[in-house]
Design a protein around this motif. Structure first.
Motif, short mmCIF file in Angstrom:
data_model
loop_
_atom_site.label_atom_id
_atom_site.label_comp_id
_atom_site.label_asym_id
_atom_site.label_seq_id
_atom_site.Cartn_x
_atom_site.Cartn_y
_atom_site.Cartn_z
N PHE A 1 0.23 36.10 46.77
CA PHE A 1 -0.76 35.08 46.39
C PHE A 1 -0.20 34.08 45.38
N ASP B 1 -0.84 29.13 44.50
CA ASP B 1 -1.20 28.06 45.44
C ASP B 1 -2.23 28.53 46.47
N THR B 2 -2.98 29.58 46.13
CA THR B 2 -3.89 30.19 47.09
C THR B 2 -5.37 30.02 46.72
N THR C 1 -10.95 36.35 48.99
CA THR C 1 -10.72 34.92 48.79
C THR C 1 -10.46 34.67 47.31
N THR D 1 -7.86 42.60 50.00
CA THR D 1 -8.18 41.44 50.82
C THR D 1 -9.36 40.71 50.19
N ASP E 1 -9.08 29.21 46.76
CA ASP E 1 -10.02 29.02 47.87
C ASP E 1 -9.46 29.49 49.22
N LYS E 2 -8.37 30.23 49.21
CA LYS E 2 -7.80 30.76 50.45
C LYS E 2 -8.01 32.27 50.50
N GLU E 3 -8.15 32.79 51.72
CA GLU E 3 -8.23 34.23 51.87
C GLU E 3 -6.82 34.80 51.91
N VAL E 4 -6.62 35.87 51.18
CA VAL E 4 -5.34 36.59 51.22
C VAL E 4 -5.63 38.01 51.65
N ASP F 1 -0.48 40.74 50.67
CA ASP F 1 0.09 39.41 50.86
C ASP F 1 0.45 38.79 49.51
#
Length: 126
Positions: A56, A44-45, A75, A73, A47-50, A54
């Protein structure tokens, strides 16, 4: 046990393959054997930065659900859409068609700190 030398590994059993300024991430052969038959991959990540380490997403096997931890780290650029209809690809081809996400590389130094195939093999008793 299959541990390609061109990949880097984490203690949480993810692998990473760098291609230019992006990286492919999946779970190791050891992890898929331990989990058993994978029936669902939930990411569910997109287009999100992790951040490094963390969660993902998750993989669901017949007997358990396991968190997926980002080795670096970046996106999340792409989710392997083949896994929607065929999550068992993670079992049959964990280092090839069973990749899970493609991620941008925010800090290349994080990759250097990951485990080599030999070190990961020692960790899991390969």
């Amino acid at each position: 046990m299959n541990l390609p030398a061109n990949l880097k590994y984490t203690k949480e059993h993810e692998w990473i393959r760098v291609e230019g300024d992006v990286a492919f991430i999946g779970i190791t052969d050891h992890a898929q054997k331990e989990l058993g038959d994978i029936v669902y991959v939930d990411i569910d990540t997109l287009d999100k930065e992790v951040a490094q380490n963390d969660v993902f997403g998750t993989v669901e096997a017949v007997k358990t659900v396991s968190d997926l931890f980002s080795p670096i780290t970046g996106t999340v650029l792409e989710i392997n859409d083949k896994l929607d209809g065929s999550p068992e690809t993670v079992n049959s081809d964990p280092y090839g068609d069973g990749w899970i996400i493609k991620i941008s590389i925010a800090n290349p130094a994080e990759i250097d700190a990951l485990l080599t195939a030999d070190t990961y093999g020692e960790l899991v008793g390969a």
